[in-house]
Design a protein around this motif. Sequence first.
Motif, PDB file in Angstrom:
ATOM      1  N   ARG A  14       0.853  -1.198   0.000  1.00  0.00           N
ATOM      2  CA  ARG A  14       0.000   0.000   0.000  1.00  0.00           C
ATOM      3  C   ARG A  14       0.884   1.242   0.000  1.00  0.00           C
ATOM      4  NH1 ARG A  14      -2.987  -2.441   5.062  1.00  0.00           N
ATOM      5  NH2 ARG A  14      -0.915  -1.929   5.778  1.00  0.00           N
ATOM      6  N   ARG A  15       0.370   2.276  -0.585  1.00  0.00           N
ATOM      7  CA  ARG A  15       1.113   3.537  -0.594  1.00  0.00           C
ATOM      8  C   ARG A  15       1.075   4.147   0.801  1.00  0.00           C
ATOM      9  NH1 ARG A  15       3.203   6.945  -4.242  1.00  0.00           N
ATOM     10  NH2 ARG A  15       3.081   9.153  -3.850  1.00  0.00           N
ATOM     11  N   ALA A  16       2.255   4.376   1.374  1.00  0.00           N
ATOM     12  CA  ALA A  16       2.352   4.982   2.703  1.00  0.00           C
ATOM     13  C   ALA A  16       2.257   6.496   2.573  1.00  0.00           C
ATOM     14  CB  ALA A  16       3.671   4.590   3.366  1.00  0.00           C
ATOM     15  N   ARG A  17       1.658   7.125   3.574  1.00  0.00           N
ATOM     16  CA  ARG A  17       1.562   8.598   3.596  1.00  0.00           C
ATOM     17  C   ARG A  17       2.907   9.217   3.938  1.00  0.00           C
ATOM     18  NH1 ARG A  17      -2.301  10.322   7.788  1.00  0.00           N
ATOM     19  NH2 ARG A  17      -1.824  12.374   6.959  1.00  0.00           N
ATOM     20  N   GLY A  18       3.795   8.419   4.471  1.00  0.00           N
ATOM     21  CA  GLY A  18       5.108   8.904   4.851  1.00  0.00           C
ATOM     22  C   GLY A  18       5.853   7.846   5.645  1.00  0.00           C
ATOM     23  N   LEU A  40       1.054   5.117  14.216  1.00  0.00           N
ATOM     24  CA  LEU A  40       1.453   5.603  12.891  1.00  0.00           C
ATOM     25  C   LEU A  40       0.916   4.709  11.786  1.00  0.00           C
ATOM     26  CD1 LEU A  40       5.102   6.747  13.637  1.00  0.00           C
ATOM     27  CD2 LEU A  40       3.094   8.173  13.237  1.00  0.00           C
ATOM     28  N   ARG A  41       0.986   3.415  11.978  1.00  0.00           N
ATOM     29  CA  ARG A  41       0.481   2.491  10.940  1.00  0.00           C
ATOM     30  C   ARG A  41      -1.020   2.681  10.720  1.00  0.00           C
ATOM     31  NH1 ARG A  41       4.378  -1.858  13.174  1.00  0.00           N
ATOM     32  NH2 ARG A  41       6.130  -1.543  11.780  1.00  0.00           N
ATOM     33  N   ARG A  42      -1.767   2.901  11.807  1.00  0.00           N
ATOM     34  CA  ARG A  42      -3.214   3.140  11.657  1.00  0.00           C
ATOM     35  C   ARG A  42      -3.485   4.380  10.814  1.00  0.00           C
ATOM     36  NH1 ARG A  42      -3.338   1.478  17.035  1.00  0.00           N
ATOM     37  NH2 ARG A  42      -3.354   3.602  17.804  1.00  0.00           N
ATOM     38  N   ARG A  43      -2.556   5.304  10.809  1.00  0.00           N
ATOM     39  CA  ARG A  43      -2.720   6.554  10.065  1.00  0.00           C
ATOM     40  C   ARG A  43      -2.047   6.506   8.693  1.00  0.00           C
ATOM     41  NH1 ARG A  43      -3.108   6.983  15.272  1.00  0.00           N
ATOM     42  NH2 ARG A  43      -4.433   8.563  16.225  1.00  0.00           N
ATOM     43  N   GLY A  44      -1.563   5.334   8.301  1.00  0.00           N
ATOM     44  CA  GLY A  44      -0.994   5.170   6.969  1.00  0.00           C
ATOM     45  C   GLY A  44       0.485   5.452   6.847  1.00  0.00           C
ATOM     46  N   PHE A  45       1.202   5.519   7.969  1.00  0.00           N
ATOM     47  CA  PHE A  45       2.639   5.771   7.939  1.00  0.00           C
ATOM     48  C   PHE A  45       3.391   4.470   8.153  1.00  0.00           C
ATOM     49  CE2 PHE A  45       0.762   9.811   9.113  1.00  0.00           C
ATOM     50  CZ  PHE A  45       1.402  10.669   8.234  1.00  0.00           C
ATOM     51  N   ALA A  46       4.596   4.402   7.621  1.00  0.00           N
ATOM     52  CA  ALA A  46       5.450   3.234   7.771  1.00  0.00           C
ATOM     53  C   ALA A  46       6.716   3.640   8.528  1.00  0.00           C
ATOM     54  CB  ALA A  46       5.805   2.676   6.400  1.00  0.00           C
ATOM     55  N   LEU A  47       7.417   2.656   9.062  1.00  0.00           N
ATOM     56  CA  LEU A  47       8.642   2.899   9.809  1.00  0.00           C
ATOM     57  C   LEU A  47       9.765   2.068   9.233  1.00  0.00           C
ATOM     58  CD1 LEU A  47       6.097   2.883  11.960  1.00  0.00           C
ATOM     59  CD2 LEU A  47       7.931   3.364  13.533  1.00  0.00           C
ATOM     60  N   ALA A  48      10.982   2.601   9.297  1.00  0.00           N
ATOM     61  CA  ALA A  48      12.159   1.877   8.833  1.00  0.00           C
ATOM     62  C   ALA A  48      13.383   2.410   9.568  1.00  0.00           C
ATOM     63  CB  ALA A  48      12.336   2.036   7.331  1.00  0.00           C
ATOM     64  N   LEU A  73       9.640  11.585   6.736  1.00  0.00           N
ATOM     65  CA  LEU A  73       9.516  11.917   5.318  1.00  0.00           C
ATOM     66  C   LEU A  73       8.074  11.701   4.888  1.00  0.00           C
ATOM     67  CD1 LEU A  73      10.899  12.554   2.548  1.00  0.00           C
ATOM     68  CD2 LEU A  73      11.205  10.073   2.317  1.00  0.00           C
ATOM     69  N   LEU A  74       7.457  12.740   4.341  1.00  0.00           N
ATOM     70  CA  LEU A  74       6.092  12.631   3.847  1.00  0.00           C
ATOM     71  C   LEU A  74       6.102  12.251   2.372  1.00  0.00           C
ATOM     72  CD1 LEU A  74       4.528  15.704   5.659  1.00  0.00           C
ATOM     73  CD2 LEU A  74       4.271  13.293   6.230  1.00  0.00           C
ATOM     74  N   SER A  75       5.027  11.650   1.915  1.00  0.00           N
ATOM     75  CA  SER A  75       4.961  11.188   0.529  1.00  0.00           C
ATOM     76  C   SER A  75       5.060  12.330  -0.478  1.00  0.00           C
ATOM     77  CB  SER A  75       3.691  10.374   0.289  1.00  0.00           C
ATOM     78  OG  SER A  75       2.554  11.157   0.564  1.00  0.00           O
ATOM     79  N   ASP A  76       4.803  13.565  -0.041  1.00  0.00           N
ATOM     80  CA  ASP A  76       4.938  14.704  -0.954  1.00  0.00           C
ATOM     81  C   ASP A  76       6.380  15.225  -1.020  1.00  0.00           C
ATOM     82  OD1 ASP A  76       5.297  16.136   1.409  1.00  0.00           O
ATOM     83  OD2 ASP A  76       3.438  17.282   1.221  1.00  0.00           O
ATOM     84  N   GLY A  77       7.299  14.545  -0.308  1.00  0.00           N
ATOM     85  CA  GLY A  77       8.713  14.907  -0.349  1.00  0.00           C
ATOM     86  C   GLY A  77       9.184  15.776   0.796  1.00  0.00           C
ATOM     87  N   ARG A  78       8.277  16.323   1.593  1.00  0.00           N
ATOM     88  CA  ARG A  78       8.713  17.135   2.735  1.00  0.00           C
ATOM     89  C   ARG A  78       9.431  16.237   3.735  1.00  0.00           C
ATOM     90  NH1 ARG A  78       3.735  19.743   5.154  1.00  0.00           N
ATOM     91  NH2 ARG A  78       2.744  17.941   4.186  1.00  0.00           N
ATOM     92  N   GLN A  79      10.538  16.758   4.263  1.00  0.00           N
ATOM     93  CA  GLN A  79      11.386  15.994   5.170  1.00  0.00           C
ATOM     94  C   GLN A  79      11.638  16.803   6.437  1.00  0.00           C
ATOM     95  OE1 GLN A  79      15.981  14.566   5.137  1.00  0.00           O
ATOM     96  NE2 GLN A  79      14.949  14.511   3.180  1.00  0.00           N
ATOM     97  N   PHE A  80      11.560  16.137   7.574  1.00  0.00           N
ATOM     98  CA  PHE A  80      11.775  16.783   8.866  1.00  0.00           C
ATOM     99  C   PHE A  80      12.781  15.956   9.659  1.00  0.00           C
ATOM    100  CE2 PHE A  80       7.440  17.380   7.450  1.00  0.00           C
ATOM    101  CZ  PHE A  80       7.258  18.746   7.538  1.00  0.00           C
ATOM    102  N   GLU A  92       0.001  14.519  13.288  1.00  0.00           N
ATOM    103  CA  GLU A  92      -0.710  13.365  12.745  1.00  0.00           C
ATOM    104  C   GLU A  92      -1.412  12.519  13.802  1.00  0.00           C
ATOM    105  OE1 GLU A  92      -0.996  13.130   9.569  1.00  0.00           O
ATOM    106  OE2 GLU A  92       0.476  14.669   9.080  1.00  0.00           O
ATOM    107  N   ILE A  93      -1.095  12.742  15.078  1.00  0.00           N
ATOM    108  CA  ILE A  93      -1.640  11.909  16.152  1.00  0.00           C
ATOM    109  C   ILE A  93      -2.375  12.826  17.131  1.00  0.00           C
ATOM    110  CG2 ILE A  93      -1.091  10.264  17.979  1.00  0.00           C
ATOM    111  CD1 ILE A  93       1.541   9.682  16.445  1.00  0.00           C
TER     112      ILE A  93
END
Length: 139
Positions: A14-18, A40-48, A73-80, A92-93
């Motif tokens: 699935r496409r992750a939101r970030g 985070l996973r419930r909200r569509g985010f992945a971890l690595a 990192l968000l799927s739109d490319g923004r990075q924090f 997000e939470i």
Amino acid sequence: MISLASEFTDGKGRRARGWLFWDAECEFCTRIARWLAPALRRRGFALAPLQDPRVAALLGLSREELLREMRFLLSDGRQFGGADAAVALAREIWWARPLVWLSRIPGAMEVLRACYRWIAEHRKCAATQCPMKQSAHGA
């Protein structure tokens, strides 16, 4: 390790939101990542882990820069990174939103960044040669 793909898909395709990237050699960081993972996973985010060799290329950072702080990192490319990543995650939470409100107080982000840097410099890495300890003492 979690599989990374340039199109930001999670382990089930699935496409992750970030993505939240953390230092897997740091017990403190790993505990926090495991604690946050379900929310985070419930909200569509992945971890690595930051140690995945593809992460440095994905984020465009050297290994030393990469391990300095967690990254979001968000799927739109923004990075924090660091405290800014914590605030971006808090957006997000719902139960973490007070951190966002706190960050809006004039001067608060500078304090949050200093606190994050202090914690990052004093964390204990599982690796025998922690790059954070070397850079903190070498500077």
